[in-house]
Write an enzyme that holds these catalytic residues in place. Structure first.
Site, mmCIF file in Angstrom:
data_model
loop_
_atom_site.group_PDB
_atom_site.id
_atom_site.type_symbol
_atom_site.label_atom_id
_atom_site.label_comp_id
_atom_site.label_asym_id
_atom_site.label_seq_id
_atom_site.Cartn_x
_atom_site.Cartn_y
_atom_site.Cartn_z
ATOM 1 N N LYS A 84 0.192 -1.645 0.167
ATOM 2 C CA LYS A 84 0.182 0.095 -0.109
ATOM 3 C C LYS A 84 0.617 1.522 0.469
ATOM 4 C CE LYS A 84 -2.334 -1.502 3.880
ATOM 5 N NZ LYS A 84 -1.163 -2.262 3.634
ATOM 6 N N GLU B 276 -2.519 6.355 7.161
ATOM 7 C CA GLU B 276 -2.870 5.869 8.248
ATOM 8 C C GLU B 276 -2.481 6.894 9.209
ATOM 9 O OE1 GLU B 276 -1.162 2.498 9.120
ATOM 10 O OE2 GLU B 276 0.272 1.617 6.865
#
Length: 577
Positions: free
Chosen positions: A376, A502
């Site tokens: 990712k 994140e």
């Protein structure tokens, strides 16, 4: 790969590439030569003074001339020394500028492979070696050669027999010095490499002081530091051994020559075939020859160091910059992002991304989920153009993003990572970091974006407000505060595309709530890409792309993946109870 040049050619080419002012160098060298020529006249004047030496016959004119010569020599020497030093400083400043401009334009992949401290050593230490050679040792070498030639010519005219006796020492001296040149080159190269490595390790350790202390790793770092210090110490001893051999050897040879000259000259003075003044002048010329010869050892040592430093400087300057320094400028507002079958591998053995495709329409939220290590963050690196895909293509609208200039592409992307990256400086510096019009941004604008990011309240608690120092990497702020500063920075840039890696992963629940509200504001009307381990942050995404081992194994809305993707369903059951 370019074939490496040998000898002095790369060094000379590198120096010429700095386009330094030639006239100060020429004037400085001429001044050094004048200083040398004036110096050559001093023994002759001394001879006249000694030959006519008595209180009654002292020549005031001669004393005044000698004094004037000394003054002239000192003034010219001072001016030439300054000019040569200024040229050296100008060259090293230009070299450092060239290297700095190159380093900040190198691809991220370069810094994946090289410690930052190593690059710092190249910019600071290696260029300093080049400077010392140009401004100090090279002029001494040139004037030394001229001094030797001039003194020998005068000595031959004065007394060719004693001159031949003195010249016997020259081949002996060079026979000692020359074989040590290659040995010194290897030692110097090793010293420079070890210095770069040691600098890199120290910088890394000090930049992660908190990790070291929390891990009680002081003893580990002590051992690593002592190992590096001992390696440098070992190279230092090797250099010292070479110098310890060269210095006393040359000194011994020269002392033997001086003793022989004094003995032979004394006999000549005693039998009347030579005057006392001529012997004194001869000895003074001998001393003028000795110093340049002994300094040659230092010059050749520094030359070898500079050649090694030049190799490393050229290695960096010849690395290809990030592709996209040129390219076109394009407004990417209201343009879809197309990712078509992209693949990426750091090396041939290890593929990170395999045939990933998706489309992000303007204003959509695209989320990436999946196990850690699935690719990712690497995918984000490809979208940000830190890396180029090995296969496939990323387009904005119909245009491949690699046709856009990096400045145009990245200036329209807002990136908020979980690391909450910050630079040392003030809150104001970090909010405006990278903006070309930073000086023209008003406090009202800064407070407005701070308010939008829910950062204004904590900033106002600081006595200096926007001018509060945040410390290295923002250590004086909490994680939530740093993250809200980053979000405020993104608001100030007004990006067309938003990338959130994140962004709330390392925050406590209270900070996370404030940051989530700030991010919700920031995402409105923007195409947004999100990486999240917490599925609660992406359940409302327009499209969730599930990546495992670099491949897309499912995509769709939260509800669709719950029904069709077994691993996603397990993640949801664990996190969304």
């Amino acid at each position: 790969m370019k074939e490496k040049q040998s000898g002095l050619k790369p060094f000379i080419s590198l120096i010429l590439s700095t386009k330094f002012p030639k006239w100060p160098l020429i004037i400085g060298l001429i001044g050094s030569i004048i200083t040398m020529l004036v110096g050559l006249s001093i023994p002759l004047l001394t001879r006249e003074l000694v030959n006519g030496f008595s209180v009654e016959s002292l020549s005031v004119t001669l004393i005044v001339v000698i004094f004037a010569v000394f003054i002239l020599q000192a003034v010219v020497d001072g001016v030439s020394t300054y000019l040569l030093a200024a040229v050296g400083q100008r060259i090293v400043a230009k070299l450092r500028e060239m290297m700095w401009f190159k380093l900040i334009r190198l691809p991220v992949s370069y810094f994946d492979k090289h410690a930052s401290g190593e690059s710092v050593s190249r910019v600071v230490n290696d260029t300093g070696i080049v400077k010392d050679l140009i401004s100090q040792h090279f002029p001494q070498f040139i004037t030394g050669i001229i001094t030797i030639i001039g003194a020998i010519v005068i000595l031959i005219i004065m007394d060719w027999k004693m001159t031949i006796l003195m010249l016997i020492a020259v081949p002996v001296t060079f026979a000692i010095m020359m074989p040590l040149g290659s040995r010194m080159a290897k030692v110097s190269k090793g010293m420079q490499d070890e210095t770069a490595t040691f600098t890199g390790e120290i910088q890394q350790t000090l930049s992660e002081t908190r990790l070291m202390k929390s891990s009680t790793a002081e003893k580990v770092e002590e051992k690593k530091g002592v190992k590096g210090i001992n390696n440098l110490f070992s190279y230092g001893l090797k250099e010292a051994r070479i110098f310890a051999f060269i210095g006393p050897s040359i000194y011994t040879i020269m002392m033997l020559v001086i003793v022989a000259i004094i003995g032979y000259g004394g006999i000549r003075v005693a039998n009347g075939s030579m005057s006392t003044g001529s012997l004194v002048a001869f000895l003074l010329y001998l001393f003028q020859i000795i110093y340049p010869i002994t300094s040659f050892a230092m010059f050749f040592t520094e030359l070898q160091k500079a050649k090694g430093a030049t190799e490393r400087i050229i290695e960096i300057l010849e690395i290809e910059e990030e592709p996209g320094q040129g390219g076109i400028d394009k407004d990417i507002a209201n343009e879809a992002v197309h990712v078509d079958n992209i693949s990426f591998a750091y090396n041939e053995e290890e593929s990170i991304i395999e045939n990933v495709s998706f489309v992000a329409e303007p204003g959509e939220m695209i989320a990436f989920a999946g196990p850690s290590g699935g690719g990712k963050t690497t995918l984000f690196g490809l979208l940000e153009r830190y890396y180029e895909p090995t296969d496939g293509e990323i387009r904005i609208g119909k245009m491949p993003i690699n046709r856009l200039s990096l400045a145009s592409w990245r200036s329209q992307i807002g990136y908020v990572s979980q690391e909450s990256a910050m630079m040392a400086g003030t809150i104001r510096d970090n909010l405006t970091y990278g903006l070309r019009n930073a000086e023209n941004i008003s406090d009202n604008e800064l407070w407005k974006v701070a308010e939008m990011a829910y950062a204004d309240k904590f900033i106002k608690t600081f006595s200096k407000g926007l001018d509060t120092e945040v410390g290295e990497r923002g250590v004086k702020l909490s994680g939530g505060q740093r993250q809200r500063i980053n979000i405020a920075r993104a608001f100030l840039r007004d990006p067309k595309i938003l990338m959130l890696d994140e962004a709330t992963a390392s925050l406590d629940s209270q900070s996370e709530h404030a940051v989530q509200e700030a991010l919700a504001r920031l995402m409105k009307g923007r195409t947004t890409f999100i990486i999240a381990h917490r599925l609660s942050t992406i359940v409302d995404a327009d499209n969730i792309i599930f990546i495992e081992k670099g491949e897309v194994t499912g995509s769709g809305s939260h509800e669709q993946l719950i029904e069709t993707h077994e691993l996603y369903r397990k993640f949801a059951e664990q996190q969304l109870k």
